[in-house]
Design a protein around this motif. Structure first.
Motif: not given
Length: 256
Positions: A117-120, A158-159, A166-169, A202-204
């Motif tokens: 859902k996040t990727l879509a 995959g992000v 465009d992502v908020v946590i 760790g991720m980006f």
């Protein structure tokens, strides 16, 4: 440290009727006039997206953005009862929630589905609020950081670094919602700081980690909003109960 604009969202969950939803949207959009102060969105129940969109559009030109609580990741087809991203965008939705604790623990959504859902949603050009957080059992077992790191890793698989704009946590300490236990501002800051470190190292990278906004979703209210929002890694709130009263919601927005 990057300068991060406060972001406050109202998640109305399964509350309000048509008239109440319209009135609430009207009061919030009339009361919020300074778009430089914060980004603000509201997520009404699906049946009231249209009247809420109309009220938000009528006041201050959509300064308060329209959000959706849920959606399905496929573009269309035989998915009875589901709502597509294109349908939501057709109504003016610009922000969607994924991974909310109630979708995980009440509805039973898996990490795999949340990631799909996040990727879509990102592919569709929407802002995504990815919710993560530990339960009381997990916290008491000392697994807070493990759970948050795992849910981040799964949810954002995959992000790209570019899409992270465009992502908020939203950090939701599930153990502090409706349990009688309280997360202190220090508890919240510690979790937010760890989440930022995972994103950074760790991720980006440093750019992503320092620019991503992290909301607090653990029963923020007018009484505790200022202290929570003053913490260095808390960039806003995802508001439940207090979002159902315009005065309370606006007080939280103004606390930032």
């Amino acid at each position: 440290m990057a300068e991060r604009k406060t972001i406050v969202g109202g998640n109305w969950k399964m509350n309000t009727n048509r008239a109440e939803a319209s009135d609430l949207a009207g009061a919030v959009s009339e009361g919020f006039t300074n778009g430089d102060q914060a980004d603000v969105f509201v997520c009404p129940p699906f049946p009231y997206l249209i009247p809420v969109a109309e009220r938000l559009s009528a006041n201050n030109g959509n300064l308060v953005q329209l959000g959706a609580q849920n959606f399905y990741h496929e573009p269309n087809g035989a998915f009875t009862g589901e709502v597509s991203l294109a349908m939501l965008q057709d109504l003016g939705v610009s922000t969607v929630l994924t991974g909310h604790s109630e979708r995980r623990h009440v509805i039973g959504e898996t990490d795999v589905l949340i990631n799909e859902k996040t990727l879509a949603a990102l592919e569709a050009g929407l802002q995504v609020v990815l919710c993560i957080g530990e339960t009381l059992e997990q916290r008491e077992a000392g697994k807070t950081n493990f759970v948050n790191a795992a849910q981040l890793s799964y949810g954002l698989a995959g992000v790209t670094a570019e899409q992270m704009a465009d992502v908020v946590i939203a950090y939701e300490p599930v153990w502090a919602i409706g349990t009688g236990k309280t997360a202190t501002p220090e508890d919240a800051q510690k979790a937010h700081q760890f989440i930022r470190e995972v994103l950074t190292h760790g991720m980006f990278n440093e750019t992503v980690g320092q620019s991503v906004r992290i909301q607090y979703g653990g029963s923020m209210k007018p009484a505790n909003a200022k202290e929570l929002l003053s913490q260095p890694d808390i960039d806003g709130g995802l508001i439940g109960g207090a979002a159902l009263k315009a005065d309370d919601f606006l007080a939280i927005v103004n606390a930032g």
